[in-house]
Scaffold this motif. Sequence first.
Motif, PDB file in Angstrom:
ATOM      1  N   GLY A 190       0.817  -1.151  -0.231  1.00  0.00           N
ATOM      2  CA  GLY A 190      -0.365   0.060   0.127  1.00  0.00           C
ATOM      3  C   GLY A 190       0.709   1.334   0.152  1.00  0.00           C
ATOM      4  O   GLY A 190       0.053   2.467  -0.069  1.00  0.00           O
ATOM      5  N   VAL A 191       1.945   1.244   0.224  1.00  0.00           N
ATOM      6  CA  VAL A 191       3.284   2.194  -0.045  1.00  0.00           C
ATOM      7  C   VAL A 191       2.744   2.815  -1.158  1.00  0.00           C
ATOM      8  O   VAL A 191       3.936   2.292  -2.517  1.00  0.00           O
ATOM      9  CB  VAL A 191       4.407   1.995   0.075  1.00  0.00           C
ATOM     10  N   ALA A 192       2.747   3.404  -1.338  1.00  0.00           N
ATOM     11  CA  ALA A 192       2.976   4.919  -2.839  1.00  0.00           C
ATOM     12  C   ALA A 192       3.965   6.129  -2.889  1.00  0.00           C
ATOM     13  O   ALA A 192       3.996   6.299  -1.801  1.00  0.00           O
ATOM     14  CB  ALA A 192       1.276   5.599  -3.255  1.00  0.00           C
ATOM     15  N   PHE A 193       4.673   5.552  -4.115  1.00  0.00           N
ATOM     16  CA  PHE A 193       5.424   6.706  -4.133  1.00  0.00           C
ATOM     17  C   PHE A 193       6.051   6.744  -5.392  1.00  0.00           C
ATOM     18  O   PHE A 193       5.605   6.032  -5.695  1.00  0.00           O
ATOM     19  CB  PHE A 193       6.909   6.283  -3.294  1.00  0.00           C
ATOM     20  N   ALA A 194       6.544   7.868  -5.970  1.00  0.00           N
ATOM     21  CA  ALA A 194       6.493   8.757  -7.073  1.00  0.00           C
ATOM     22  C   ALA A 194       8.603   8.177  -7.716  1.00  0.00           C
ATOM     23  O   ALA A 194       9.262   8.113  -6.132  1.00  0.00           O
ATOM     24  CB  ALA A 194       6.685  10.262  -7.521  1.00  0.00           C
ATOM     25  N   PRO A 195       8.710   8.180  -8.438  1.00  0.00           N
ATOM     26  CA  PRO A 195       9.908   7.768  -8.371  1.00  0.00           C
ATOM     27  C   PRO A 195      11.046   8.862  -8.539  1.00  0.00           C
ATOM     28  O   PRO A 195      10.173  10.163  -8.761  1.00  0.00           O
ATOM     29  CB  PRO A 195       9.955   7.309 -10.113  1.00  0.00           C
ATOM     30  N   PHE A 196      12.494   8.662  -8.371  1.00  0.00           N
ATOM     31  CA  PHE A 196      12.808   9.641  -8.394  1.00  0.00           C
ATOM     32  C   PHE A 196      14.493   9.478  -9.057  1.00  0.00           C
ATOM     33  O   PHE A 196      15.021   8.563  -8.633  1.00  0.00           O
ATOM     34  CB  PHE A 196      12.880  10.590  -6.918  1.00  0.00           C
ATOM     35  N   SER A 197      15.493  10.142  -8.056  1.00  0.00           N
ATOM     36  CA  SER A 197      16.653   9.829  -8.548  1.00  0.00           C
ATOM     37  C   SER A 197      17.485  10.647  -7.154  1.00  0.00           C
ATOM     38  O   SER A 197      17.250  11.091  -6.348  1.00  0.00           O
ATOM     39  CB  SER A 197      17.245  11.072  -9.229  1.00  0.00           C
ATOM     40  N   LEU A 198      18.197   9.060  -7.467  1.00  0.00           N
ATOM     41  CA  LEU A 198      19.801  10.116  -5.984  1.00  0.00           C
ATOM     42  C   LEU A 198      20.416   9.603  -6.364  1.00  0.00           C
ATOM     43  O   LEU A 198      21.231   9.072  -7.155  1.00  0.00           O
ATOM     44  CB  LEU A 198      19.010   8.061  -5.050  1.00  0.00           C
ATOM     45  N   ARG A 199      21.335  10.658  -5.868  1.00  0.00           N
ATOM     46  CA  ARG A 199      23.012  10.851  -6.182  1.00  0.00           C
ATOM     47  C   ARG A 199      23.786  10.363  -4.585  1.00  0.00           C
ATOM     48  O   ARG A 199      23.620  11.314  -3.749  1.00  0.00           O
ATOM     49  CB  ARG A 199      23.050  12.141  -6.705  1.00  0.00           C
ATOM     50  N   ALA A 200      24.478   9.489  -4.309  1.00  0.00           N
ATOM     51  CA  ALA A 200      25.761  10.102  -3.646  1.00  0.00           C
ATOM     52  C   ALA A 200      26.376  11.002  -3.039  1.00  0.00           C
ATOM     53  O   ALA A 200      26.588  11.502  -4.286  1.00  0.00           O
ATOM     54  CB  ALA A 200      26.033   8.441  -2.918  1.00  0.00           C
ATOM     55  N   GLY A 201      26.673  11.244  -1.810  1.00  0.00           N
ATOM     56  CA  GLY A 201      27.185  12.481  -2.178  1.00  0.00           C
ATOM     57  C   GLY A 201      28.448  12.804  -0.587  1.00  0.00           C
ATOM     58  O   GLY A 201      27.438  12.866   0.386  1.00  0.00           O
ATOM     59  N   GLY A 202      29.526  13.084  -0.313  1.00  0.00           N
ATOM     60  CA  GLY A 202      29.725  13.484   1.035  1.00  0.00           C
ATOM     61  C   GLY A 202      29.889  12.199   2.147  1.00  0.00           C
ATOM     62  O   GLY A 202      29.729  10.701   1.763  1.00  0.00           O
ATOM     63  N   GLY A 203      30.545  12.125   3.481  1.00  0.00           N
ATOM     64  CA  GLY A 203      30.658  11.155   4.243  1.00  0.00           C
ATOM     65  C   GLY A 203      30.507  11.266   6.241  1.00  0.00           C
ATOM     66  O   GLY A 203      30.953  12.491   5.808  1.00  0.00           O
ATOM     67  N   GLY A 204      30.208  10.179   6.333  1.00  0.00           N
ATOM     68  CA  GLY A 204      30.989  10.706   7.374  1.00  0.00           C
ATOM     69  C   GLY A 204      31.030   9.617   8.713  1.00  0.00           C
ATOM     70  O   GLY A 204      30.967   8.374   8.279  1.00  0.00           O
ATOM     71  N   MET A 205      30.421   9.158   9.491  1.00  0.00           N
ATOM     72  CA  MET A 205      30.636   8.746  10.843  1.00  0.00           C
ATOM     73  C   MET A 205      29.724   8.479  11.415  1.00  0.00           C
ATOM     74  O   MET A 205      29.202   9.762  12.024  1.00  0.00           O
ATOM     75  CB  MET A 205      32.314   8.555  11.400  1.00  0.00           C
ATOM     76  N   PHE A 206      28.940   8.013  12.237  1.00  0.00           N
ATOM     77  CA  PHE A 206      27.835   7.691  13.330  1.00  0.00           C
ATOM     78  C   PHE A 206      28.782   6.952  14.792  1.00  0.00           C
ATOM     79  O   PHE A 206      29.544   6.040  14.522  1.00  0.00           O
ATOM     80  CB  PHE A 206      26.989   6.932  13.306  1.00  0.00           C
ATOM     81  N   PRO A 207      28.792   7.765  15.267  1.00  0.00           N
ATOM     82  CA  PRO A 207      29.220   8.862  15.904  1.00  0.00           C
ATOM     83  C   PRO A 207      29.474  10.083  15.198  1.00  0.00           C
ATOM     84  O   PRO A 207      30.767   9.822  14.929  1.00  0.00           O
ATOM     85  CB  PRO A 207      28.779   9.093  17.317  1.00  0.00           C
ATOM     86  N   ARG A 208      29.057  11.008  15.637  1.00  0.00           N
ATOM     87  CA  ARG A 208      30.051  12.509  15.068  1.00  0.00           C
ATOM     88  C   ARG A 208      31.119  12.784  15.929  1.00  0.00           C
ATOM     89  O   ARG A 208      32.058  13.027  14.986  1.00  0.00           O
ATOM     90  CB  ARG A 208      28.927  13.413  14.743  1.00  0.00           C
ATOM     91  N   ARG A 209      31.242  12.332  16.689  1.00  0.00           N
ATOM     92  CA  ARG A 209      32.114  12.407  17.967  1.00  0.00           C
ATOM     93  C   ARG A 209      32.239  11.551  18.033  1.00  0.00           C
ATOM     94  O   ARG A 209      31.488   9.859  18.458  1.00  0.00           O
ATOM     95  CB  ARG A 209      31.773  13.709  18.370  1.00  0.00           C
ATOM     96  N   GLY A 210      34.138  11.265  18.734  1.00  0.00           N
ATOM     97  CA  GLY A 210      34.357  10.097  20.009  1.00  0.00           C
ATOM     98  C   GLY A 210      34.898   8.168  18.328  1.00  0.00           C
ATOM     99  O   GLY A 210      34.937   8.777  17.308  1.00  0.00           O
TER     100      GLY A 210
END
Length: 188
Positions: free
Chosen positions: A67-87
């Motif tokens: 039942g989940v409706a969504f329109a098609p879209f575009s995805l582009r990755a970019g950037g980077g990081g870590m979880f958690p942001r500190r430590g």
Amino acid sequence: MHDGIRAFVGVPLPQEYQAAIGELGAWRSRLASRTTWTRPGNWHVTLRFLGELSPQKLDEVKVALGGVAFAPFSLRAGGGGMFPRRGKPRVVWIGVEEGRQELVRLADAVNRALLPLGFAEEGRPFSPHLTVCRVREARGDRWAALIDALSDREWASVPVDRFTLWRSTLTPQGAQYGVVSEYGATSV
């Protein structure tokens, strides 16, 4: 022994992204930390982890996700990081530059569809990302160099026209994913 099925909902990524995660694995030998890298073929954007489900609950989830409706879209990755942001990092990730809001809306629609089945709302806001590796034991690496390398990489814009309900089987070689159901985009 349990007969539960470990499952999650996510957006599959195309072959060019799958190949790139293999290339990024070259960083493994440059790090002293104990890490587990995402294997090519397993790379995706997680929308919702469901945990262990009975076969009956899995069938209910399959129907609800239909039942989940969504329109098609575009995805582009970019950037980077870590979880958690500190430590000490637990997860190294690549961000989403294009399609971020659409992924947030899709994750919200998935969560709303699952609420009547007893799945609680997530306790934190959805943050779309592509997991590069999990850090099992941090050993003093300079993570900034890896994050810079992730941020400098150019990613192609790719179409998102479906999401997937996956089964995740844990093995000594890592998780193996199998498609349970796929759900295509609609006109909304």
